[in-house]
Design a protein around this motif. Structure first.
Motif, mmCIF file in Angstrom:
data_model
loop_
_atom_site.group_PDB
_atom_site.id
_atom_site.type_symbol
_atom_site.label_atom_id
_atom_site.label_comp_id
_atom_site.label_asym_id
_atom_site.label_seq_id
_atom_site.Cartn_x
_atom_site.Cartn_y
_atom_site.Cartn_z
ATOM 1 N N VAL A 86 0.858 -1.193 0.000
ATOM 2 C CA VAL A 86 0.000 0.000 0.000
ATOM 3 C C VAL A 86 0.888 1.235 0.000
ATOM 4 O O VAL A 86 1.850 1.327 0.763
ATOM 5 N N GLY A 87 0.541 2.198 -0.858
ATOM 6 C CA GLY A 87 1.297 3.442 -0.962
ATOM 7 C C GLY A 87 0.662 4.561 -0.159
ATOM 8 O O GLY A 87 -0.535 4.556 0.116
ATOM 9 N N PHE A 88 1.482 5.539 0.184
ATOM 10 C CA PHE A 88 1.046 6.663 1.013
ATOM 11 C C PHE A 88 1.272 7.980 0.296
ATOM 12 O O PHE A 88 2.211 8.112 -0.482
ATOM 13 N N LYS A 89 0.401 8.950 0.595
ATOM 14 C CA LYS A 89 0.610 10.284 0.022
ATOM 15 C C LYS A 89 1.381 11.182 0.981
ATOM 16 O O LYS A 89 1.930 12.186 0.569
ATOM 17 N N ASP A 90 1.424 10.816 2.264
ATOM 18 C CA ASP A 90 2.277 11.473 3.257
ATOM 19 C C ASP A 90 2.456 10.514 4.429
ATOM 20 O O ASP A 90 2.058 9.354 4.343
ATOM 21 N N ASP A 91 3.021 10.979 5.515
ATOM 22 C CA ASP A 91 3.323 10.093 6.651
ATOM 23 C C ASP A 91 2.100 9.417 7.256
ATOM 24 O O ASP A 91 2.209 8.313 7.782
ATOM 25 N N ASN A 92 0.958 10.067 7.212
ATOM 26 C CA ASN A 92 -0.217 9.567 7.921
ATOM 27 C C ASN A 92 -1.409 9.216 7.046
ATOM 28 O O ASN A 92 -2.469 8.881 7.579
ATOM 29 N N HIS A 93 -1.282 9.331 5.736
ATOM 30 C CA HIS A 93 -2.427 9.122 4.851
ATOM 31 C C HIS A 93 -2.105 8.155 3.713
ATOM 32 O O HIS A 93 -1.140 8.348 2.981
ATOM 33 N N VAL A 94 -2.975 7.152 3.583
ATOM 34 C CA VAL A 94 -2.884 6.213 2.466
ATOM 35 C C VAL A 94 -3.303 6.942 1.188
ATOM 36 O O VAL A 94 -4.173 7.814 1.205
ATOM 37 N N ASN A 95 -2.718 6.575 0.084
ATOM 38 C CA ASN A 95 -3.126 7.099 -1.216
ATOM 39 C C ASN A 95 -4.409 6.365 -1.625
ATOM 40 O O ASN A 95 -4.362 5.291 -2.222
ATOM 41 N N LEU A 96 -5.559 6.944 -1.265
ATOM 42 C CA LEU A 96 -6.850 6.283 -1.541
ATOM 43 C C LEU A 96 -7.137 6.180 -3.024
ATOM 44 O O LEU A 96 -7.821 5.236 -3.456
ATOM 45 N N LYS A 97 -6.611 7.101 -3.810
ATOM 46 C CA LYS A 97 -6.866 7.056 -5.246
ATOM 47 C C LYS A 97 -6.405 5.737 -5.851
ATOM 48 O O LYS A 97 -7.061 5.175 -6.724
ATOM 49 N N ASN A 98 -5.301 5.210 -5.348
ATOM 50 C CA ASN A 98 -4.730 3.982 -5.899
ATOM 51 C C ASN A 98 -4.976 2.730 -5.066
ATOM 52 O O ASN A 98 -4.828 1.624 -5.600
ATOM 53 N N PHE A 99 -5.316 2.885 -3.788
ATOM 54 C CA PHE A 99 -5.368 1.706 -2.922
ATOM 55 C C PHE A 99 -6.689 1.483 -2.205
ATOM 56 O O PHE A 99 -6.791 0.572 -1.384
ATOM 57 N N LEU A 100 -7.725 2.268 -2.545
ATOM 58 C CA LEU A 100 -9.040 2.044 -1.945
ATOM 59 C C LEU A 100 -9.681 0.810 -2.549
ATOM 60 O O LEU A 100 -9.681 0.621 -3.774
ATOM 61 N N TRP A 101 -10.206 -0.043 -1.712
ATOM 62 C CA TRP A 101 -10.893 -1.267 -2.123
ATOM 63 C C TRP A 101 -12.121 -0.909 -2.949
ATOM 64 O O TRP A 101 -12.982 -0.158 -2.524
#
Length: 103
Positions: A86-101
């Motif tokens: 899973v990739g992140f957009k910053d330290d505390n947030h998942v990159n939802l654009k690419n990794f949301l189910w």
């Protein structure tokens, strides 16, 4: 306002959805609430996940808030997600654009 009683059937209903989140993807609390037909109960989902250890081993690390934020104070969550790719957009947030189910 009607109160919903937190019972074991509801707990296992929520946990069964969490169990379906594929490795390498995340879901939001609200997404899980919608999947069980309780659109406005995302906080209830969070409450159940906070006590999931009493019901078995579920991939609760795959659940984030609506903006992709990790659970505050749970440092292992990021490590577990990174190990699944899973990739992140910053330290505390998942990159939802690419990794949301996409369920």
């Amino acid at each position: 306002m009607k109160k919903h009683i937190l019972n074991e059937d509801l707990i296992y209903e929520i946990l069964s959805v969490v169990e379906e989140i594929p490795e390498g993807k995340v879901a939001t609390y609200g997404q899980i609430a919608r999947l069980i037909g309780r659109d406005k109960n995302s906080r209830l989902v969070g409450k159940v996940l906070s006590m999931s250890e009493f019901y078995g081993n579920y991939p609760c690390h795959r659940v984030v808030n609506h903006s992709g934020r990790l659970v505050p104070g749970w440092k292992e969550q990021r490590f577990l997600l990174e190990n699944e790719g899973v990739g992140f957009k910053d330290d505390n947030h998942v990159n939802l654009k690419n990794f949301l189910w996409d369920c």
